[in-house]
Design a protein around this motif. Structure first.
Motif, PDB file in Angstrom:
ATOM      1  N   UNK A 216       0.937  -1.771  -0.191  1.00 40.98           N
ATOM      2  CA  UNK A 216      -0.156  -0.131  -0.111  1.00 40.98           C
ATOM      3  C   UNK A 216       0.915   1.198   0.087  1.00 40.98           C
ATOM      4  N   UNK A 217       1.789   1.095   0.506  1.00 45.68           N
ATOM      5  CA  UNK A 217       2.803   2.388   0.895  1.00 45.68           C
ATOM      6  C   UNK A 217       3.177   3.223  -0.483  1.00 45.68           C
ATOM      7  N   UNK A 218       3.615   1.512  -1.402  1.00 45.13           N
ATOM      8  CA  UNK A 218       4.358   1.952  -2.317  1.00 45.13           C
ATOM      9  C   UNK A 218       3.818   2.208  -3.254  1.00 45.13           C
ATOM     10  N   UNK A 219       2.303   2.097  -3.743  1.00 46.32           N
ATOM     11  CA  UNK A 219       0.967   2.384  -4.498  1.00 46.32           C
ATOM     12  C   UNK A 219       0.713   3.692  -4.128  1.00 46.32           C
ATOM     13  N   UNK A 220       0.733   4.136  -3.121  1.00 46.23           N
ATOM     14  CA  UNK A 220       0.782   5.351  -2.811  1.00 46.23           C
ATOM     15  C   UNK A 220       1.553   6.820  -2.718  1.00 46.23           C
ATOM     16  N   UNK A 221       2.651   5.559  -2.909  1.00 43.91           N
ATOM     17  CA  UNK A 221       3.912   6.864  -2.636  1.00 43.91           C
ATOM     18  C   UNK A 221       4.367   7.658  -4.356  1.00 43.91           C
ATOM     19  N   UNK A 222       3.439   7.019  -5.347  1.00 48.12           N
ATOM     20  CA  UNK A 222       3.391   8.034  -6.816  1.00 48.12           C
ATOM     21  C   UNK A 222       1.952   9.479  -6.516  1.00 48.12           C
ATOM     22  N   UNK A 223       1.438   8.947  -5.225  1.00 47.64           N
ATOM     23  CA  UNK A 223       0.344   9.933  -5.522  1.00 47.64           C
ATOM     24  C   UNK A 223       0.536  11.564  -5.649  1.00 47.64           C
ATOM     25  N   UNK A 224       1.959  11.469  -4.283  1.00 44.12           N
ATOM     26  CA  UNK A 224       2.575  13.720  -3.954  1.00 44.12           C
ATOM     27  C   UNK A 224       3.422  13.708  -5.368  1.00 44.12           C
ATOM     28  N   UNK A 225       3.674  12.584  -6.211  1.00 46.28           N
ATOM     29  CA  UNK A 225       4.445  13.189  -7.596  1.00 46.28           C
ATOM     30  C   UNK A 225       3.773  13.732  -8.947  1.00 46.28           C
ATOM     31  N   UNK A 226       2.625  12.743  -8.834  1.00 43.41           N
ATOM     32  CA  UNK A 226       1.623  12.780 -10.184  1.00 43.41           C
ATOM     33  C   UNK A 226       0.662  14.718  -8.746  1.00 43.41           C
ATOM     34  N   UNK A 227       0.000  14.556  -8.153  1.00 45.66           N
ATOM     35  CA  UNK A 227      -0.412  15.705  -7.740  1.00 45.66           C
ATOM     36  C   UNK A 227       0.452  16.889  -8.187  1.00 45.66           C
ATOM     37  N   UNK A 228       1.556  16.330  -7.716  1.00 46.90           N
ATOM     38  CA  UNK A 228       2.382  18.460  -8.275  1.00 46.90           C
ATOM     39  C   UNK A 228       2.658  18.289  -9.305  1.00 46.90           C
ATOM     40  N   UNK A 229       2.086  17.351 -10.416  1.00 45.14           N
ATOM     41  CA  UNK A 229       2.476  17.397 -11.913  1.00 45.14           C
ATOM     42  C   UNK A 229       1.438  18.048 -12.584  1.00 45.14           C
ATOM     43  N   UNK A 230       0.320  17.342 -12.422  1.00 43.97           N
ATOM     44  CA  UNK A 230      -0.523  17.537 -12.956  1.00 43.97           C
ATOM     45  C   UNK A 230      -0.879  19.229 -12.297  1.00 43.97           C
ATOM     46  N   UNK A 231      -0.273  19.567 -11.437  1.00 43.68           N
ATOM     47  CA  UNK A 231      -0.747  21.172 -10.407  1.00 43.68           C
ATOM     48  C   UNK A 231       0.158  22.353 -11.515  1.00 43.68           C
ATOM     49  N   UNK A 232       1.303  21.414 -12.383  1.00 43.27           N
ATOM     50  CA  UNK A 232       1.721  22.528 -13.242  1.00 43.27           C
ATOM     51  C   UNK A 232       1.291  22.442 -14.251  1.00 43.27           C
ATOM     52  N   UNK A 233       0.483  20.964 -15.037  1.00 36.03           N
ATOM     53  CA  UNK A 233       0.174  21.253 -16.206  1.00 36.03           C
ATOM     54  C   UNK A 233      -1.306  21.823 -15.646  1.00 36.03           C
ATOM     55  N   UNK A 234      -1.396  22.380 -15.079  1.00 39.45           N
ATOM     56  CA  UNK A 234      -3.293  23.001 -14.958  1.00 39.45           C
ATOM     57  C   UNK A 234      -3.027  24.465 -14.761  1.00 39.45           C
ATOM     58  N   UNK A 235      -1.411  25.307 -13.870  1.00 41.79           N
ATOM     59  CA  UNK A 235      -0.834  26.478 -14.507  1.00 41.79           C
ATOM     60  C   UNK A 235      -0.490  26.979 -15.277  1.00 41.79           C
ATOM     61  N   UNK A 236       0.129  25.236 -16.176  1.00 41.09           N
ATOM     62  CA  UNK A 236       0.498  26.196 -17.099  1.00 41.09           C
ATOM     63  C   UNK A 236      -0.926  26.499 -18.326  1.00 41.09           C
ATOM     64  N   UNK A 237      -1.564  25.760 -18.136  1.00 41.34           N
ATOM     65  CA  UNK A 237      -2.613  25.486 -19.328  1.00 41.34           C
ATOM     66  C   UNK A 237      -3.588  26.652 -19.562  1.00 41.34           C
TER      67      UNK A 237
END
Length: 56
Positions: free
Chosen positions: A32-53
């Protein structure tokens, strides 16, 4: 205070997800920890993409 949260909410949310993942790892739930470890990077990448658009 509202401006602060509107600007930094992705970082705060990513930090909370990171703490969640670390706590799962410390409790012995490694899959479960390995699965949820990807969430922070995904959240930050989506935030960057949304702000650029944004046009404003």
């Amino acid at each position: 205070m509202k401006k602060f949260f509107l600007k930094w909410y992705p970082v705060i949310l990513a930090f909370i997800c990171l703490l969640y993942s670390v706590s799962l790892g410390l409790l012995g739930m490694t899959e479960e920890a390995r699965y949820s470890a990807h969430w922070p990077a995904t959240i930050l990448l989506f935030a960057i993409a949304i702000r650029q658009r944004r046009t404003t």
